[in-house]
Design a protein around this motif. Structure first.
Motif, mmCIF file in Angstrom:
data_model
loop_
_atom_site.group_PDB
_atom_site.id
_atom_site.type_symbol
_atom_site.label_atom_id
_atom_site.label_comp_id
_atom_site.label_asym_id
_atom_site.label_seq_id
_atom_site.Cartn_x
_atom_site.Cartn_y
_atom_site.Cartn_z
ATOM 1 N N ARG A 491 0.810 -1.221 0.000
ATOM 2 C CA ARG A 491 0.000 0.000 0.000
ATOM 3 C C ARG A 491 0.842 1.270 0.000
ATOM 4 O O ARG A 491 0.374 2.312 0.440
ATOM 5 N N GLU A 492 2.046 1.183 -0.517
ATOM 6 C CA GLU A 492 2.917 2.358 -0.512
ATOM 7 C C GLU A 492 3.426 2.661 -1.925
ATOM 8 O O GLU A 492 4.585 3.017 -2.127
ATOM 9 N N TYR A 493 2.558 2.522 -2.910
ATOM 10 C CA TYR A 493 2.949 2.773 -4.295
ATOM 11 C C TYR A 493 3.352 4.221 -4.497
ATOM 12 O O TYR A 493 2.805 5.145 -3.874
ATOM 13 N N ALA A 494 4.307 4.425 -5.408
ATOM 14 C CA ALA A 494 4.744 5.778 -5.743
ATOM 15 C C ALA A 494 3.830 6.418 -6.779
ATOM 16 O O ALA A 494 3.728 7.644 -6.848
ATOM 17 N N HIS A 495 3.166 5.591 -7.579
ATOM 18 C CA HIS A 495 2.274 6.129 -8.610
ATOM 19 C C HIS A 495 1.163 5.115 -8.868
ATOM 20 O O HIS A 495 1.414 3.903 -8.892
ATOM 21 N N VAL A 496 -0.037 5.611 -9.053
ATOM 22 C CA VAL A 496 -1.186 4.758 -9.342
ATOM 23 C C VAL A 496 -1.826 5.229 -10.648
ATOM 24 O O VAL A 496 -2.112 6.423 -10.811
ATOM 25 N N VAL A 497 -2.021 4.300 -11.575
ATOM 26 C CA VAL A 497 -2.698 4.573 -12.840
ATOM 27 C C VAL A 497 -4.065 3.898 -12.799
ATOM 28 O O VAL A 497 -4.154 2.685 -12.557
ATOM 29 N N VAL A 498 -5.119 4.660 -13.014
ATOM 30 C CA VAL A 498 -6.483 4.116 -13.018
ATOM 31 C C VAL A 498 -7.063 4.316 -14.411
ATOM 32 O O VAL A 498 -7.276 5.454 -14.847
ATOM 33 N N ASP A 499 -7.298 3.221 -15.117
ATOM 34 C CA ASP A 499 -7.907 3.297 -16.449
ATOM 35 C C ASP A 499 -9.402 3.020 -16.334
ATOM 36 O O ASP A 499 -9.856 2.337 -15.415
ATOM 37 N N GLU A 500 -10.173 3.549 -17.299
ATOM 38 C CA GLU A 500 -11.636 3.453 -17.271
ATOM 39 C C GLU A 500 -12.168 3.939 -15.919
ATOM 40 O O GLU A 500 -13.030 3.308 -15.292
ATOM 41 N N SER A 501 -11.657 5.066 -15.486
ATOM 42 C CA SER A 501 -11.972 5.573 -14.139
ATOM 43 C C SER A 501 -13.422 5.965 -13.978
ATOM 44 O O SER A 501 -13.915 6.078 -12.849
ATOM 45 N N GLN A 502 -14.141 6.183 -15.079
ATOM 46 C CA GLN A 502 -15.540 6.601 -14.973
ATOM 47 C C GLN A 502 -16.419 5.527 -14.338
ATOM 48 O O GLN A 502 -17.523 5.808 -13.881
ATOM 49 N N ASP A 503 -15.924 4.295 -14.273
ATOM 50 C CA ASP A 503 -16.717 3.199 -13.715
ATOM 51 C C ASP A 503 -16.292 2.814 -12.302
ATOM 52 O O ASP A 503 -16.788 1.825 -11.758
ATOM 53 N N VAL A 504 -15.381 3.565 -11.708
ATOM 54 C CA VAL A 504 -14.936 3.266 -10.346
ATOM 55 C C VAL A 504 -15.955 3.844 -9.364
ATOM 56 O O VAL A 504 -16.236 5.035 -9.377
ATOM 57 N N SER A 505 -16.510 2.995 -8.507
ATOM 58 C CA SER A 505 -17.547 3.426 -7.559
ATOM 59 C C SER A 505 -16.905 4.134 -6.367
ATOM 60 O O SER A 505 -15.695 4.044 -6.147
ATOM 61 N N PRO A 506 -17.719 4.838 -5.551
ATOM 62 C CA PRO A 506 -17.165 5.475 -4.343
ATOM 63 C C PRO A 506 -16.424 4.490 -3.430
ATOM 64 O O PRO A 506 -15.348 4.807 -2.911
ATOM 65 N N MET A 507 -16.988 3.305 -3.219
ATOM 66 C CA MET A 507 -16.311 2.331 -2.361
ATOM 67 C C MET A 507 -15.014 1.835 -3.005
ATOM 68 O O MET A 507 -14.026 1.560 -2.315
ATOM 69 N N GLN A 508 -15.001 1.725 -4.329
ATOM 70 C CA GLN A 508 -13.772 1.311 -5.009
ATOM 71 C C GLN A 508 -12.714 2.416 -4.957
ATOM 72 O O GLN A 508 -11.521 2.128 -4.864
ATOM 73 N N TRP A 509 -13.142 3.677 -4.983
ATOM 74 C CA TRP A 509 -12.184 4.770 -4.817
ATOM 75 C C TRP A 509 -11.542 4.699 -3.431
ATOM 76 O O TRP A 509 -10.356 5.008 -3.270
ATOM 77 N N ARG A 510 -12.320 4.317 -2.415
ATOM 78 C CA ARG A 510 -11.730 4.160 -1.076
ATOM 79 C C ARG A 510 -10.679 3.047 -1.093
ATOM 80 O O ARG A 510 -9.610 3.173 -0.480
ATOM 81 N N MET A 511 -10.967 1.968 -1.795
ATOM 82 C CA MET A 511 -10.021 0.857 -1.909
ATOM 83 C C MET A 511 -8.744 1.317 -2.619
ATOM 84 O O MET A 511 -7.624 1.002 -2.177
ATOM 85 N N LEU A 512 -8.891 2.086 -3.687
ATOM 86 C CA LEU A 512 -7.717 2.596 -4.396
ATOM 87 C C LEU A 512 -6.956 3.600 -3.538
ATOM 88 O O LEU A 512 -5.721 3.616 -3.523
ATOM 89 N N GLY A 513 -7.696 4.438 -2.826
ATOM 90 C CA GLY A 513 -7.065 5.461 -2.012
ATOM 91 C C GLY A 513 -6.152 4.868 -0.951
ATOM 92 O O GLY A 513 -5.114 5.469 -0.612
ATOM 93 N N ARG A 514 -6.506 3.713 -0.409
ATOM 94 C CA ARG A 514 -5.648 3.075 0.605
ATOM 95 C C ARG A 514 -4.305 2.662 0.015
ATOM 96 O O ARG A 514 -3.313 2.550 0.734
#
Length: 701
Positions: A491-514
């Protein structure tokens, strides 16, 4: 006789060179092994100088042999064709022929820098950059970037997206060349956006968003390797089909340090591919589920003990359900993590039993002795393990499969209609993609009990205090590997790439944010393609919380160069039915081949689909995608099971997100459209997956 495609011809050409490289590598490996053996023979001289010379000779020979073995897989991954007719291959280490001429240039060498740094805006003398995908020693794919189309000689053949750009640039008139420059300039600016902050890239179908995202990951890794390779880059796509589709791109750019995951595989131990219906996914993706999950995590364990009865020194001590519930509630205030406060719960049990023991005036009783005696009793230990076990996320998610529990947890948070939709949607042993974010949230809500740190054992330690013989180079390499190894749930990535981000739900954004708390971000998507049917404000807020207060760099891609104008006209007409003023990219490539729309009765659907697929496999050189509504995918796949062509892929309308095919056969589009506005958006995506041919097969009744 089957015609050989341009792609096959170019793969064969590269295979010839790769074969020569591996033959030369085998020669060098044999020479290194021979030198190593000869080095050991020098010890026969018997003097100290010979031993020192032997050690140096053996060390260098062994090191060379190790490198030749370690970099054997996919050794050649690129090629640069330069102005003036020169060309050279790029790979994991340098290889020269018998005359000391380079067969492969090491990717770290200055001569190879243009492979990463050259762009359409600054070609650096590169006309064509070719990325070569391999499996073992076999070349499996090629993708070209045409960086300087006007300098490309007539005989230069280009495959992949580069072929589309080449065809555009060579069209009549300066207008098309200007369009190519626009495409490349838009993409290049996004790729080379500053490494810090958040880079947001938006664009419609065919604008090259995914290519930009992946090239940006390679660019960041090259431009600041210490930062981004050390911390790691996480690339997240919408589905496992999509991740498999892009899996060869970064390795073909010479980068294998990035981690590729789909939203269904972000939590270790799970690989979800099932999808929920849109309305169910919207509920599971809502932030209201946080409170539902917290309530569940604080509840009594199903089938756990509901009372405690102990005979202590002839005196009966007992706690009933209400007393146990009060102890659990006091130990679990809102925000408490159940696995981390187990001791608080156990102390509550001890205190309640101690109070009873004092009331009964058991003679000679001391609290420390009392607790020690209870803790040593098997019946008491069995009780506390059943009453407050160490819980995992999957355990608590399973509780939501109980309709009564679900109603209780959701009371006041979800409407009765929403609870009815969720009822029966939880299958803990086979979670949906939406459930993965709930499992991640539960993992955070439950917490993890503290564990004593275990000292890692050296890989060279064969027994306690006994180490095998190793060189300083081997030990340094092991130390570097240990320093860069990451846990499964990193959980300590230096960079995160999110493709097709329009389909990421609020709960999934929390998962990515961690996983991106320390990261800069690249977020790629198209609002017009969103399948999210929940609260749009909640979606924006959750995304902003995940991305934090980092500076935003915004880029918009406006040119659709992948879909033919004829195909995109059909897709655009579909999305215009719900968003007439939506800005759409401009499709600039025309094939003169209009899409084919067939309407057949139900009983003819199977035969028509099979015939259409067979026709498309014969008409295009590349891939053919068969896209259908989610419930029908198994049936359609069965219709085509005997067509053993690796170019064919059957996917759902949701799995098609981010994919592209040379030809598409779309089965029963009305079944996809039936989902309201979200269905129209999903159909828009499906219609825009084809680059050359599109056939829709509709059911008439």
């Amino acid at each position: 006789m089957t015609d050989v495609t341009t792609l096959q011809q170019e793969i064969a050409t590269e295979q010839q060179h790769v074969d020569r490289v591996y033959a030369r590598v085998d020669e060098l490996r044999q020479a290194a092994a021979h030198a190593e053996r000869e080095g050991y023979r020098q010890a026969s001289v018997g003097n100290f100088g010979a031993l020192v010379e032997r050690d140096a000779f053996v060390f260098h020979a062994a090191r060379r042999r190790y490198l030749l073995d370690a970099e054997h897989e996919g050794l050649v991954f690129g090629r640069l064709d330069m102005h003036g007719g020169a060309s050279f291959h790029v790979g994991r280490l340098g290889v020269r022929d018998e005359d000391a001429q380079p067969m492969v240039v090491d990717w770290r060498a200055p001569a190879a820098a243009a492979f990463y740094q050259a762009t359409a805006a600054e070609p650096r003398g590169v006309i064509r950059r070719r990325m070569i995908q391999s499996s073992g020693v076999k070349v499996t794919g090629i993708e070209d970037d045409l960086l300087d189309p006007e300098a490309a000689p007539e005989q230069m053949r280009v495959v992949g997206d580069g072929a589309l750009l080449a065809s555009l640039s060579k069209a009549t008139g300066h207008g098309m060349r200007d369009i190519v420059a626009t495409i490349q300039r838009e993409q290049d600016q996004a790729i080379r956006s500053p490494g810090g902050g958040v880079t947001i890239v938006s664009g419609g179908p065919g604008t090259g968003k995914t290519a930009v995202a992946l090239h940006r990951a390679a660019y960041l890794l090259y431009s600041d390797r210490n930062r981004f390779a050390g911390g790691g880059i996480l690339v997240v796509g919408p589905s496992t089909v999509f991740v498999e589709y892009i899996a060869s791109v970064l390795p073909s750019l010479g980068e294998e340090s990035a981690t590729l995951r789909s939203l269904g595989t972000l939590v270790p131990g799970w690989s979800a591919t099932r999808t929920d219906p849109g309305p169910v996914a919207a509920i599971k993706g809502s932030l209201r589920m946080r409170r539902v999950l917290e309530r569940a995590s604080h509840d009594a364990v199903p089938d756990g003990p509901t009372s405690l009865r102990l005979l202590y020194r002839g005196t009966l001590l007992q706690l009933d359900r209400s007393q146990l519930d009060r102890i659990r509630t006091r130990a679990l205030p809102r925000g408490a993590r159940r696995n981390e406060v187990r001791r608080v719960g156990f102390n509550g049990i001890f205190d309640a039993l101690w109070a009873q023991a004092q009331e009964r005036r058991i003679p000679g009783l001391k609290k420390a002795d009392f607790e020690g005696e209870l803790a040593g009793r098997e019946d008491f230990r069995t009780f506390v393990k059943g009453w407050w076990p160490r819980l995992r996320a999957r355990h608590v998610l399973a509780w939501l499969a109980d309709p009564a529990r679900l109603r209780r947890y959701a009371d006041g948070l979800l409407t009765p209609a929403e609870v009815r939709l969720l009822t029966g949607s939880f299958h803990p042993e086979e979670p949906t993609i939406s459930d993965i974010a709930l499992l991640d949230e539960l993992d955070a809500v439950l917490g993890r009990p503290a564990q004593s740190a275990r000292q890692k054992r050296s890989q060279f330690e064969v027994a306690q205090g006994v180490y095998e013989l190793s060189t300083s180079t081997e030990r340094a390499r092991a130390a570097r590997a240990a320093a860069t190894s990451r846990p499964d749930d990193y959980r300590e990535y230096a960079h995160v790439v999110v493709d097709e981000s329009q389909d990421v739900s609020p709960m999934q954004w929390r998962m990515l944010g961690r996983r991106g708390r320390l990261a800069s971000w690249t977020v790629v998507g198209d609002p017009a393609q969103t399948a999210w049917t929940g609260d749009p404000d909640e979606l924006d807020q959750s995304r902003d919380r995940a991305l934090g207060t980092r500076a935003r760099n915004l880029y918009t891609l406006t040119t659709n160069y992948r879909n033919s104008a004829e195909i995109f006209e059909v897709a655009a007409a579909e999305i215009r039915t719900i968003a007439p003023d939506l800005p759409l990219p401009t499709a600039v490539r025309s094939t003169g081949v209009p899409p084919v729309a067939l309407t057949v009765p139900t009983e003819s659907l199977q035969a028509t689909v099979r015939s259409a697929v067979a026709d498309q496999l014969g008409e295009v050189e590349g891939t053919v995608g068969v896209i259908t509504a989610v419930p029908r995918v198994g049936e359609v796949a069965g219709w085509l099971a005997d067509l053993h062509d690796p170019r064919l892929q059957v996917v759902t309308s949701l799995q098609a997100k981010g994919m592209e095919y040379d030809a598409v056969v779309l089965v029963a589009p009305s079944e996809i459209r039936a989902g309201g506005a979200a269905g129209v958006r999903t159909l828009y995506v499906a219609l825009s997956r084809a680059t050359q041919r599109l056939v829709t097969v509709e059911v008439s009744d």
